[in-house]
Design a protein around this motif. Structure first.
Motif, PDB file in Angstrom:
ATOM      1  N   LEU A 152      -5.635   8.906   7.940  1.00 17.44           N
ATOM      2  CA  LEU A 152      -5.805   7.420   8.021  1.00 17.44           C
ATOM      3  C   LEU A 152      -4.336   6.752   8.062  1.00 17.44           C
ATOM      4  CD1 LEU A 152      -8.671   6.759   5.339  1.00 17.44           C
ATOM      5  CD2 LEU A 152      -8.787   7.083   7.880  1.00 17.44           C
ATOM      6  N   ALA A 153      -3.334   7.227   7.561  1.00 18.68           N
ATOM      7  CA  ALA A 153      -1.851   6.779   7.606  1.00 18.68           C
ATOM      8  C   ALA A 153      -1.463   7.057   8.701  1.00 18.68           C
ATOM      9  CB  ALA A 153      -1.279   7.247   6.157  1.00 18.68           C
ATOM     10  N   ASP A 154      -1.892   7.991   9.606  1.00 23.34           N
ATOM     11  CA  ASP A 154      -1.143   8.417  10.746  1.00 23.34           C
ATOM     12  C   ASP A 154      -1.607   7.783  11.909  1.00 23.34           C
ATOM     13  OD1 ASP A 154      -0.301   9.871  13.057  1.00 23.34           O
ATOM     14  OD2 ASP A 154      -0.965  11.779  12.228  1.00 23.34           O
ATOM     15  N   ALA A 155      -0.722   6.804  12.562  1.00 20.47           N
ATOM     16  CA  ALA A 155      -1.228   6.126  13.462  1.00 20.47           C
ATOM     17  C   ALA A 155      -1.573   6.648  14.838  1.00 20.47           C
ATOM     18  CB  ALA A 155      -0.073   5.067  13.956  1.00 20.47           C
TER      19      ALA A 155
ATOM     20  N   ARG B  19       3.066   2.122   2.187  1.00 21.22           N
ATOM     21  CA  ARG B  19       1.832   1.162   2.568  1.00 21.22           C
ATOM     22  C   ARG B  19       1.288   0.862   1.423  1.00 21.22           C
ATOM     23  NH1 ARG B  19       3.193   2.520   7.258  1.00 21.22           N
ATOM     24  NH2 ARG B  19       2.739   4.303   8.288  1.00 21.22           N
ATOM     25  N   GLY B  20       0.515  -0.588   1.562  1.00 22.29           N
ATOM     26  CA  GLY B  20      -0.144  -0.964   0.358  1.00 22.29           C
ATOM     27  C   GLY B  20      -0.641  -2.294   0.804  1.00 22.29           C
TER      28      GLY B  20
ATOM     29  N   GLU C 262      -4.154  -6.856   8.444  1.00 23.84           N
ATOM     30  CA  GLU C 262      -3.724  -6.818   7.144  1.00 23.84           C
ATOM     31  C   GLU C 262      -4.587  -6.018   6.198  1.00 23.84           C
ATOM     32  OE1 GLU C 262      -1.998 -10.296   3.719  1.00 23.84           O
ATOM     33  OE2 GLU C 262      -2.895 -10.907   5.656  1.00 23.84           O
ATOM     34  N   PHE C 263      -3.775  -5.163   5.500  1.00 25.42           N
ATOM     35  CA  PHE C 263      -4.550  -4.328   4.473  1.00 25.42           C
ATOM     36  C   PHE C 263      -4.716  -5.155   3.211  1.00 25.42           C
ATOM     37  CE2 PHE C 263      -3.808  -1.248   7.480  1.00 25.42           C
ATOM     38  CZ  PHE C 263      -4.499  -0.256   7.294  1.00 25.42           C
TER      39      PHE C 263
ATOM     40  N   GLU D   9      -5.470   2.090  -1.686  1.00 22.84           N
ATOM     41  CA  GLU D   9      -5.442   2.853  -2.880  1.00 22.84           C
ATOM     42  C   GLU D   9      -5.954   4.174  -2.790  1.00 22.84           C
ATOM     43  OE1 GLU D   9      -8.531   0.636  -4.989  1.00 22.84           O
ATOM     44  OE2 GLU D   9      -7.559  -1.235  -4.856  1.00 22.84           O
ATOM     45  N   PRO D  10      -4.786   5.017  -2.321  1.00 20.66           N
ATOM     46  CA  PRO D  10      -5.168   6.518  -1.853  1.00 20.66           C
ATOM     47  C   PRO D  10      -5.255   7.312  -3.252  1.00 20.66           C
ATOM     48  CG  PRO D  10      -2.973   5.716  -0.921  1.00 20.66           C
ATOM     49  CD  PRO D  10      -3.408   4.707  -1.773  1.00 20.66           C
TER      50      PRO D  10
END
Length: 162
Positions: free
Chosen positions: A36-39, A60-61, A79-80, A84-85
């Motif tokens: 999910l963090a990988d564009a 990220r946050g 915008e996140f 909360e990984p």
């Protein structure tokens, strides 16, 4: 770009149009968050997405921003609302390239299972104009498309973490 309503995370529960689907994945919640963090991963499983660009630096946050470009020319400035990984993330559109999108948010809930994790993806939106009339009729088609994306995600994570 056109401004969207700055909805909160609760919008995924109260939106006029909601789509919630789940998938069992054979990866850990941490591995799923890596995806999910990988564009570059997003277009591989959510075929409507053609490009994802993080516009704020790591880490990220909450408050992290990115731009997502989709087929048909739709662009969303996101915008996140939560990051909360490895259990949950949520974002909204602050702006969209079409005036039709009144409000848009997504939430990804992850629960560990004995064989990996279960992802529940909820997409929520409100629209302006004539599109409002067709939204209820299109729900079965939209849910079918979102379930296909989740099957694609399962295939992608199986291959990536084989």
């Amino acid at each position: 770009m056109h401004p969207c309503e700055r909805v909160g995370i609760d919008f995924v529960e109260t939106a006029p149009h909601r789509y919630a689907n789940s998938v069992e994945l054979a990866v850990t919640p941490e591995q799923l968050f890596e995806v999910l963090a990988d564009a570059d991963a997003w277009p591989r499983w959510a075929s409507v997405i053609t490009k994802v660009v993080w516009t704020t630096p790591e880490p990220r946050g909450t408050g992290t921003r990115r731009t997502v470009t989709m087929r048909g020319g739709l662009v969303g400035d996101e915008e996140f609302l939560a990051w909360e990984p490895p259990r949950m993330m949520s974002f909204r559109f602050n702006e969209a390239s079409t005036r039709t999108v009144k409000a848009f948010a997504e939430r990804y809930d992850v629960v560990a299972t004995p064989t990996g994790c279960r992802l529940t993806w909820t997409l929520a939106l409100d629209v302006r104009g004539p599109s409002r009339l067709g939204m209820p009729l299109g729900k079965p088609v939209m849910n079918s498309v979102f379930r296909r994306f989740l099957r694609n995600l399962r295939t992608y994570t199986d291959e990536r973490f084989a």
